[in-house]
Design a protein around this motif. Structure first.
Motif, PDB file in Angstrom:
ATOM      1  N   GLU A   1       0.363  -0.940   0.192  1.00 38.09           N
ATOM      2  CA  GLU A   1      -0.337  -0.007  -0.287  1.00 38.09           C
ATOM      3  C   GLU A   1       0.828   1.472  -0.039  1.00 38.09           C
ATOM      4  O   GLU A   1       0.556   2.240  -0.682  1.00 38.09           O
ATOM      5  CB  GLU A   1      -0.599  -0.105   1.021  1.00 38.09           C
ATOM      6  CG  GLU A   1      -1.546   1.052   1.394  1.00 38.09           C
ATOM      7  CD  GLU A   1      -1.467   2.684   1.838  1.00 38.09           C
ATOM      8  OE1 GLU A   1      -1.634   3.678   0.679  1.00 38.09           O
ATOM      9  OE2 GLU A   1      -0.755   2.349   2.155  1.00 38.09           O
TER      10      GLU A   1
ATOM     11  N   GLY B   1       1.647   1.753  -3.747  1.00 42.88           N
ATOM     12  CA  GLY B   1       0.740   2.303  -4.495  1.00 42.88           C
ATOM     13  C   GLY B   1      -0.010   1.531  -5.086  1.00 42.88           C
ATOM     14  O   GLY B   1      -0.248   0.996  -6.244  1.00 42.88           O
TER      15      GLY B   1
ATOM     16  N   ARG C   1      -5.492  -2.878  -6.757  1.00 42.89           N
ATOM     17  CA  ARG C   1      -5.821  -3.972  -7.765  1.00 42.89           C
ATOM     18  C   ARG C   1      -6.103  -4.732  -8.022  1.00 42.89           C
ATOM     19  O   ARG C   1      -6.929  -5.636  -8.854  1.00 42.89           O
ATOM     20  CB  ARG C   1      -5.078  -2.563  -9.119  1.00 42.89           C
ATOM     21  CG  ARG C   1      -5.679  -1.106  -9.100  1.00 42.89           C
ATOM     22  CD  ARG C   1      -5.220  -0.004 -10.252  1.00 42.89           C
ATOM     23  NE  ARG C   1      -5.644   1.065  -9.740  1.00 42.89           N
ATOM     24  CZ  ARG C   1      -5.432   1.903 -10.705  1.00 42.89           C
ATOM     25  NH1 ARG C   1      -4.348   1.858 -11.710  1.00 42.89           N
ATOM     26  NH2 ARG C   1      -5.623   3.210 -10.336  1.00 42.89           N
TER      27      ARG C   1
ATOM     28  N   GLY D   1      -6.678  11.450  -4.065  1.00 44.19           N
ATOM     29  CA  GLY D   1      -5.611  10.748  -4.960  1.00 44.19           C
ATOM     30  C   GLY D   1      -4.022  11.345  -5.042  1.00 44.19           C
ATOM     31  O   GLY D   1      -4.042  12.832  -4.692  1.00 44.19           O
TER      32      GLY D   1
ATOM     33  N   LYS E   1      -2.533   5.977 -11.050  1.00 45.19           N
ATOM     34  CA  LYS E   1      -2.180   5.112  -9.808  1.00 45.19           C
ATOM     35  C   LYS E   1      -2.633   5.253  -8.362  1.00 45.19           C
ATOM     36  O   LYS E   1      -2.974   4.172  -8.166  1.00 45.19           O
ATOM     37  CB  LYS E   1      -0.388   5.274  -9.598  1.00 45.19           C
ATOM     38  CG  LYS E   1       0.170   4.281  -8.498  1.00 45.19           C
ATOM     39  CD  LYS E   1       2.005   4.543  -8.875  1.00 45.19           C
ATOM     40  CE  LYS E   1       2.133   3.195  -8.148  1.00 45.19           C
ATOM     41  NZ  LYS E   1       4.331   2.716  -8.016  1.00 45.19           N
ATOM     42  N   THR E   2      -3.185   6.011  -7.924  1.00 41.37           N
ATOM     43  CA  THR E   2      -3.868   6.359  -6.458  1.00 41.37           C
ATOM     44  C   THR E   2      -4.757   7.579  -6.527  1.00 41.37           C
ATOM     45  O   THR E   2      -3.838   8.531  -6.408  1.00 41.37           O
ATOM     46  CB  THR E   2      -2.737   6.541  -5.137  1.00 41.37           C
ATOM     47  OG1 THR E   2      -1.637   5.522  -4.873  1.00 41.37           O
ATOM     48  CG2 THR E   2      -4.035   6.318  -3.744  1.00 41.37           C
TER      49      THR E   2
ATOM     50  N   SER F   1      -2.984  10.115   1.070  1.00 43.00           N
ATOM     51  CA  SER F   1      -3.629   9.143  -0.194  1.00 43.00           C
ATOM     52  C   SER F   1      -3.788   7.277   0.126  1.00 43.00           C
ATOM     53  O   SER F   1      -2.717   7.255   1.419  1.00 43.00           O
ATOM     54  CB  SER F   1      -3.107   9.142  -1.420  1.00 43.00           C
ATOM     55  OG  SER F   1      -3.063  10.320  -1.629  1.00 43.00           O
TER      56      SER F   1
ATOM     57  N   ASN G   1      -4.470   3.697  -1.429  1.00 42.83           N
ATOM     58  CA  ASN G   1      -5.087   2.764  -2.419  1.00 42.83           C
ATOM     59  C   ASN G   1      -6.307   1.952  -2.113  1.00 42.83           C
ATOM     60  O   ASN G   1      -7.027   0.907  -3.323  1.00 42.83           O
ATOM     61  CB  ASN G   1      -4.129   2.481  -3.767  1.00 42.83           C
ATOM     62  CG  ASN G   1      -3.540   1.668  -2.966  1.00 42.83           C
ATOM     63  OD1 ASN G   1      -3.416   0.755  -1.613  1.00 42.83           O
ATOM     64  ND2 ASN G   1      -2.423   0.813  -3.950  1.00 42.83           N
TER      65      ASN G   1
ATOM     66  N   ASP H   1      -9.400   1.718  -4.935  1.00 39.13           N
ATOM     67  CA  ASP H   1      -9.926   0.855  -5.055  1.00 39.13           C
ATOM     68  C   ASP H   1     -10.660  -0.196  -4.987  1.00 39.13           C
ATOM     69  O   ASP H   1     -11.861  -0.732  -6.363  1.00 39.13           O
ATOM     70  CB  ASP H   1      -8.186   0.458  -6.519  1.00 39.13           C
ATOM     71  CG  ASP H   1      -7.246   0.595  -6.981  1.00 39.13           C
ATOM     72  OD1 ASP H   1      -7.290   2.278  -7.246  1.00 39.13           O
ATOM     73  OD2 ASP H   1      -6.358   0.658  -6.782  1.00 39.13           O
TER      74      ASP H   1
END
Length: 389
Positions: free
Chosen positions: A136, A139, A143, A182, A295-296, A330, A332, A335
């Motif tokens: 994490e 990033g 996904r 983001g 990406k994030t 941020s 991720n 996602d």
């Protein structure tokens, strides 16, 4: 229905012990070999089947065998390249690495909640995916898990929590809509003409234009952008030269942009490129901007999921829901909530004392272990509620 509060108390020492074990063995992003293996050992003990996804991600499945909703919740597992200075008996055993963001506690709380839900799966309907995510901090990982969940048919709800030492134990921040920014990483390289430090007139020094670019791009938020639209432009890396008497050929700067709206990011990148190009040209140098967007992405919490989570909190003694301001940080997990309805929140684990409210990523970052039971109770309560919807 089983008593979630009593089960969370029952497994409190189990969760604290796991967290301390993870804390002693930190691993960097995408290198979580020991950590993911240790998680698999615990899932094996519980009889929960799991799949390794794209390396060190681990996704366990609690299948009740009865039709119903499908949900997922996540704990991230990577650590940071930080030398620990916290005076705790379970201090990092790996020099230069530390769980300075609380991911050790996330993994432990998810395992605690998984243990309770698995104990009582005969009283539930549907499927529960317990996700342990690698990387994490850089990033990655999210996904891969999201794509895996989609391949299994998707989930009806996805949720997660992040521990926060700057929020006192007993509070949890549940924010509707956009809650975390983001992130877009960028790089500006100025190219000049190298030479001897004694003869700058015979060279084109890239350091001077890059220094000017740095000052100009950090003033964008005041001078060129809508002040009501949150944007952060932070140069965090500046490198040029190899010796004190050599004018280098190039100078490089890297940084991050934090944003909530894509159009604001578009405008910011446009301005950074324009400023860099024009300033470099005024010195007879050239500037090139590169960046990695997407990406994030921002975390955008589903309003109905947040409302349901607030109802869960109402039944947990010692926990109060608040709505904190947006964070420019941020994560991720964005996602997950982009692909499925759900939410991401922050749970307080701060306490009184000199190190009780130090920010995440600090070398003396510490957590109040009393918060972990509340986290397990919250995760379990949300799982039960979403399965029953």
């Amino acid at each position: 229905m089983f008593n979630i509060h009593e089960d969370a108390k029952k497994y409190e020492e189990y969760v604290i012990g796991l967290r301390q074990e993870f804390h002693r063995h930190p691993e960097l992003s995408d290198q979580e070999v020991w950590t993911s293996g240790r998680i698999c050992e615990e899932l094996d003990k519980m009889g929960i089947p799991y799949t390794r996804v794209a390396g060190t991600n681990v996704v366990g499945l609690i299948d009740t065998g009865r039709p119903g909703k499908t949900i997922a919740f996540r704990g991230d597992i990577d650590a940071l390249p930080v030398h620990e200075e916290a005076n705790v008996p379970f201090k990092s055993e790996i020099d230069g690495l530390m769980h300075a963001c609380g991911h050790d506690s996330h993994a432990a709380m998810v395992l605690g909640a998984a243990r309770i839900l698995n104990d009582h799966k005969d009283e539930l309907s549907g499927k529960i995916y317990v996700c342990f995510q690698k990387g994490e901090e850089v990033g990655i990982g999210a996904r891969d898990i999201v794509e895996y969940l989609k391949e299994q048919g998707g989930v009806d709800k996805a949720f997660g929590l992040h521990i926060a030492a700057n929020l006192p134990t007993g509070f949890i921040s549940l924010t509707e809509g956009p809650s975390m920014a983001g992130a877009c990483n960028w790089q500006v390289v100025v190219k000049g003409k190298g030479g001897h430090g004694s003869m700058p007139y015979a060279s084109i020094d890239p350091i001077k234009p890059l220094a000017e670019i740095l000052l100009r791009v950090t003033s964008l938020m005041v001078n060129r952008m809508d002040t009501l639209e949150p944007i952060v432009v932070s140069p965090c890396y500046f490198h040029a030269g190899t010796a004190d008497n050599i004018i280098p050929e190039t100078a490089e700067m890297r940084g991050t942009i934090r944003y909530f709206k894509e159009e604001a990011l578009d405008r910011t990148l446009e301005l950074v490129e324009q400023i860099s190009r024009d300033i470099a040209a005024s010195y007879d140098a050239t500037a090139t901007l590169t960046y990695s967007r997407g990406k994030t992405i921002p975390v955008d919490n589903d309003a109905a999921s947040i409302a349901a989570a607030r109802e869960v909190v109402e039944n947990i003694d010692g926990l109060t829901a608040i709505q904190a301001p947006k964070l420019m940080g941020s994560d991720n997990f964005a996602d997950f909530v982009h692909a499925f309805p759900g939410f991401y929140c922050f749970m307080g684990a701060g306490f009184d004392g000199p190190d009780g409210s130090l920010p995440n990523h600090h070398p003396r970052f510490t957590l109040d272990e009393k918060a972990f039971r509340l986290g397990v109770e919250f995760l379990t309560g949300c799982a039960v509620k979403f399965l029953g919807e």
